[in-house]
Structures are given as C-alpha cells and as structure tokens.
Design a protein around this motif. Structure first.
Motif, PDB file in Angstrom:
ATOM      1  N   GLN A 199       0.841  -1.190   0.000  1.00  0.00           N
ATOM      2  CA  GLN A 199       0.000   0.000   0.000  1.00  0.00           C
ATOM      3  C   GLN A 199       0.881   1.246   0.000  1.00  0.00           C
ATOM      4  OE1 GLN A 199      -2.545  -0.493   3.521  1.00  0.00           O
ATOM      5  NE2 GLN A 199      -4.272  -0.939   2.162  1.00  0.00           N
ATOM      6  N   ASP A 200       0.336   2.315  -0.572  1.00  0.00           N
ATOM      7  CA  ASP A 200       0.980   3.626  -0.471  1.00  0.00           C
ATOM      8  C   ASP A 200       0.055   4.545   0.307  1.00  0.00           C
ATOM      9  OD1 ASP A 200       2.622   5.811  -0.768  1.00  0.00           O
ATOM     10  OD2 ASP A 200       1.844   6.333  -2.751  1.00  0.00           O
ATOM     11  N   ASN A 201       0.578   5.087   1.394  1.00  0.00           N
ATOM     12  CA  ASN A 201      -0.216   5.954   2.274  1.00  0.00           C
ATOM     13  C   ASN A 201      -1.494   5.256   2.734  1.00  0.00           C
ATOM     14  OD1 ASN A 201       1.634   8.110   2.119  1.00  0.00           O
ATOM     15  ND2 ASN A 201       0.724   8.812   0.183  1.00  0.00           N
ATOM     16  N   LEU A 202      -1.326   3.948   3.074  1.00  0.00           N
ATOM     17  CA  LEU A 202      -2.408   3.114   3.615  1.00  0.00           C
ATOM     18  C   LEU A 202      -3.584   2.963   2.652  1.00  0.00           C
ATOM     19  CD1 LEU A 202      -2.427   4.342   7.333  1.00  0.00           C
ATOM     20  CD2 LEU A 202      -1.192   2.412   6.324  1.00  0.00           C
ATOM     21  N   ALA A 203      -3.308   3.096   1.366  1.00  0.00           N
ATOM     22  CA  ALA A 203      -4.349   2.919   0.348  1.00  0.00           C
ATOM     23  C   ALA A 203      -3.666   2.477  -0.948  1.00  0.00           C
ATOM     24  CB  ALA A 203      -5.128   4.215   0.148  1.00  0.00           C
ATOM     25  N   ASN A 223      -3.946  -0.239  -3.064  1.00  0.00           N
ATOM     26  CA  ASN A 223      -3.385  -1.591  -2.977  1.00  0.00           C
ATOM     27  C   ASN A 223      -2.687  -1.999  -4.272  1.00  0.00           C
ATOM     28  OD1 ASN A 223      -4.617  -1.558  -0.515  1.00  0.00           O
ATOM     29  ND2 ASN A 223      -5.788  -3.440  -0.813  1.00  0.00           N
ATOM     30  N   TYR A 240       4.991  10.122   0.335  1.00  0.00           N
ATOM     31  CA  TYR A 240       4.594   8.738   0.092  1.00  0.00           C
ATOM     32  C   TYR A 240       5.107   7.870   1.239  1.00  0.00           C
ATOM     33  CZ  TYR A 240       9.411   8.342  -1.613  1.00  0.00           C
ATOM     34  OH  TYR A 240      10.777   8.388  -1.719  1.00  0.00           O
ATOM     35  N   SER A 241       4.378   6.790   1.520  1.00  0.00           N
ATOM     36  CA  SER A 241       4.767   5.843   2.564  1.00  0.00           C
ATOM     37  C   SER A 241       4.278   4.461   2.147  1.00  0.00           C
ATOM     38  CB  SER A 241       4.160   6.232   3.914  1.00  0.00           C
ATOM     39  OG  SER A 241       4.494   5.276   4.904  1.00  0.00           O
ATOM     40  N   THR A 293       3.967   0.492   2.547  1.00  0.00           N
ATOM     41  CA  THR A 293       3.946  -0.532   3.591  1.00  0.00           C
ATOM     42  C   THR A 293       3.444  -1.842   2.995  1.00  0.00           C
ATOM     43  OG1 THR A 293       1.735   0.220   4.242  1.00  0.00           O
ATOM     44  CG2 THR A 293       3.604   1.076   5.503  1.00  0.00           C
ATOM     45  N   LEU A 333       0.871  -4.738   3.238  1.00  0.00           N
ATOM     46  CA  LEU A 333      -0.421  -5.090   3.823  1.00  0.00           C
ATOM     47  C   LEU A 333      -0.477  -6.575   4.144  1.00  0.00           C
ATOM     48  CD1 LEU A 333      -3.355  -4.302   4.567  1.00  0.00           C
ATOM     49  CD2 LEU A 333      -3.967  -4.798   2.182  1.00  0.00           C
ATOM     50  N   THR A 359       9.676   5.572   2.466  1.00  0.00           N
ATOM     51  CA  THR A 359       8.995   6.839   2.747  1.00  0.00           C
ATOM     52  C   THR A 359       9.814   7.997   2.194  1.00  0.00           C
ATOM     53  OG1 THR A 359      10.080   7.061   4.905  1.00  0.00           O
ATOM     54  CG2 THR A 359       7.958   5.926   4.856  1.00  0.00           C
TER      55      THR A 359
END
Length: 436
Positions: free
Chosen positions: A49-53, A55, A76-77, A79, A81, A97
């Motif tokens: 994910q980028d910025n918790l969205a 996918n 940008y971040s 992570t 999932l 990030t």
C-alpha cells in the motif's frame, strides 16, 4: 459608427484583460509514479500500500508501479499489507517513505529472504515431515502432509539445491528418493525404492549434487541421480567394520568421501570421480573409541568426528590428496555424542550428546580447532542436530520424547538459555535444514 468615450474605455479595458490572460498562460501540475523493485520473492499473496491505500498486488520479482500518481512535494509511505505465503518469507522494504520531487520515485525496494525448511525423518512413523522455518525466531510450522518412507528410516539427506532428498530404510534394506518442491518445500516420491543387499545406516549427497553415497553392511555404495531423482548404481567399495557415518567434500578439482568405522575406530577414505566411481584410499586416520557421526567444513578443509564412547570430538585437516592429517581432540560437552553439524560459515559446530541429553556449541578457529562456547539442555535421547543455512537457529530431534528442540542462537552462535519444543512423529531420528 461613433462610440462614446465611455464605451470606448470599456472596450479597451476588456481587451486589456484578455491580453493579460493570454500572457499568463495555463497553470499545470505534474504527477509522478511510485515504483517498487521486488527481488527474492518465491511465495505469493503479497500486497503493498501507499499511504495506507492504493493496494498493489505483487505477483513476482521485478518492478511494480502503484496505480495512483502523486504530485511534486507530496509524501509517500509504502507498507506491506500482506506478507508472502506458500511459502512464508521474510521481506524488507527499503527507502519506503519520502517526498516526491520532480520525477518518478524509483529507489523503493522489497527484498525477500529465500525460504528455509526443516525435514524430520521419524523411524516409528516411517515418514518425513516438512516444516517451514520462521526467519525471525526459527519457529517451525507444518508445510503440509508428510511423505511415507520405507520401514524404519534411519537417515535422511538432501542435496545442496534442496531439489533431491533421500531416505535410508533399515528394515526394508532400501533407499527412497524424493523431489523437493522449490516453492512449498514439500516432498514427492521420485519412484520405487532402490533395494540393497544389507540394511543401510548412513547416507550423504556430495556438495556438487552429482551422486549419493550409502553405507550398508561393510560397504559403501555410490549412486548417480538424474533430473527426476532416479538413482543409478555407480559402484561399491569396502569399508571397515560397522560403518556409521559419511561425509563428502569438494577439494579443488576433486571430491573425497570419508566413512567412520564404528568397531574398528578408523576412518576410510575414497576419491570419487564425476561419474560417482569410488577409489579407495584405505584407512586414512585412527579415531577415538566408537566413532559415530562425521561432518565436513563447508570449504572442505577439515572433517570432524564424534567419538561416542570417549565423549570427544576429533578435528582432522584434509590434505590436497584427500588423506587426513593429525587430529586434535576435545571433550564433546556431554556423554555419547552421536551427531555433529557445522554452520554454513564454517565457524561454529554443534554436537548432540545422546545420554547426557544436551547439545554443545563450539567455535572453530581458522586452523580448524574446536573451542567450547557452552551447552544447552535437550529432550531425552537427542539423536540428530542441524543448524539452519542462515546460521541463526539450531534444531535437535529427541528420539525418546518424540519432539524437536528449537534454539534461537545468539549473535556469536552460542546456544540460548531458553528453548522451544515442538512435537513431531514417532521416534524422530534425523533432522535436516535446507534453503530453496
């Protein structure tokens, strides 16, 4: 047509406004891609994910791009999932990030560690179980169904690639062959077992994955194997009495095999050519009383022998011609040592002491000398020890307790004070770890 001064001024004002707008031009915003380079991935099911969205499903190794672009000065971040599965892997994100400048972001990486597996052969259950090794703490989880062996398996060996596996079946006097799935680690039969004249008691695959060696009776048998794991006999040679262990080394352009002879207190040596043909070197060294296991340094410079009755370990330098030099001997850290494993670095050795119910660790000097760095308690009757390819974990099967002890090593390779235990099949006799 006459225009009033007022109307003329209005007209001039409008024209000026239009001209000014034309001079300014259009205002534009540039958007850029966020890309991730993936390597070492074997399993599936990874989602980033980028910025918790946004996918992003990762389907293999290579470069993957998030669907949504970001403008300059946006943050940008990236992570993870979901982590890899089938097999499970440990993966690490780097440069995940930051702030978008004036170009695509291309320095984000996802690096995955190759999966490791542990194999446990159980004599009472006539089976081999496959376990996935957790890369963080060494914990074992079942990879799937066990495979059936012949009756009373006594030894298990796998080639360095993790593709071929072999089991020595004592009661059936046979060798079973298996192919290892490079993704799941699970084994499948490579065909009917090969029958022997005598009950086998030890086996080993050479470091170059060319041949399998088996001791049975007072002889050593050599087999080559094809891409399907099918064995073909390459000949036999005589050993001493009661052979109990085999080690194979690759030394320069040659390969040599060594067999411990349990009642003769000797080591027999052999040169082995590319076709697996054995040429006896005779007795290459004397041992302590009742030598059992033998293991080689990864670079082929030394072999190490456990002397069961003496409670000692002997280290032998290997010469360029395959003979063995003068041994140095140390106490095994317990009673009745029966198994020894050397780390992939060649710097640490671990020994299972079967009647004192412990495992001992030894540092190995550049000259091959062993120095004790401590012991740890095992279950009852430890029969086999293995150190994983990363050198982070040690596994010991306890035959009487029907379980396996798991040790997460310290940074120096020393054994920890605490141990976790996992139940396995009936009467486990051999444990081997491998990386795919």
């Amino acid at each position: 047509m006459n225009l009033s001064i007022k109307n003329l001024l209005v007209l001039l004002a409008c024209c000026g406004t239009l001209l000014l707008a034309g001079c300014k031009g259009k205002s534009t915003t540039n958007n850029y891609n966020i890309k991730v380079t993936v390597s070492g991935l074997v399993g599936g099911g990874v989602v980033l994910q980028d910025n918790l969205a946004d996918n992003l499903a990762i389907t293999g190794n290579g470069v993957f791009t998030f669907a949504s672009q970001l403008s300059s000065n946006s943050t940008y971040s990236v992570t993870m999932l979901t982590s890899p599965s089938l097999p499970a892997q440990s993966c690490t994100l780097a440069n995940a990030t930051g702030t978008v400048a004036s170009s695509d972001v291309t320095n984000i990486t996802l690096t995955c560690v190759a999966p490791e597996f542990a194999y446990v052969a159980s004599s009472g259950g006539s089976s081999v179980a496959t376990y996935i090794i957790n890369a963080t703490n060494g914990a074992l989880s079942s990879a799937g169904p066990s495979v059936t062996t012949g009756n009373s398996p006594v030894a298990f060996a796998m080639d360095p690639t993790g593709r071929f596996a072999f089991v020595a079946n004592s009661t059936d006097k046979s060798i079973s062959s298996y192919l290892g799935n490079l993704t799941t680690g699970l084994l499948v039969s490579a065909g009917p077992a090969v029958l022997l004249s005598n009950a086998p008691n030890a086996l080993a695959v050479d470091p170059l994955s060319k041949f399998l060696l088996v001791t049975a009776g007072n002889s050593i048998v050599s087999y080559t194997f094809n891409a399907n794991g099918v064995l073909s006999s390459a000949g036999t040679a005589t050993t001493g009495n009661a052979p109990s262990g085999i080690a194979v080394i690759s030394n320069s352009s040659n390969e040599y095999a060594y067999v411990t002879n349990g009642t003769d207190n000797t080591i027999s040596g052999y040169s082995v050519n590319a076709a697996g043909v054995l040429t006896s070197l005779g007795v290459v060294a004397a041992t302590g009383n009742k030598p059992s296991a033998i293991s080689a340094a990864p670079n082929g410079a030394y072999v190490y022998v456990t002397n069961s009755t003496d409670g000692t370990i002997s280290s032998y330098p290997v010469t360029a011609t395959g003979t063995l030099g003068v041994a140095t001997t140390v106490a095994s850290g317990g009673n009745a040592p029966v198994s020894i494993a050397v780390s992939a670095s060649g710097k640490i050795a671990y020994v299972a002491n079967s009647t004192s119910n412990n495992v001992a660790a030894f540092s190995i000097s550049a000259a091959g000398a062993l120095s004790s760095i401590g012991t740890a308690t095992t279950g009852n009757t430890p029969s086999s020890v293995s150190v994983d390819p990363s050198g982070a974990f040690v596994y010991v099967v306890n035959s009487t307790d029907n379980n396996i002890s798991v040790y997460q090593l310290t940074a120096t390779g020393a054994l920890p004070a605490t141990v976790t235990v996992l139940s396995v099949g009936s009467t486990p006799v051999s444990v081997v770890t491998a990386v795919k």
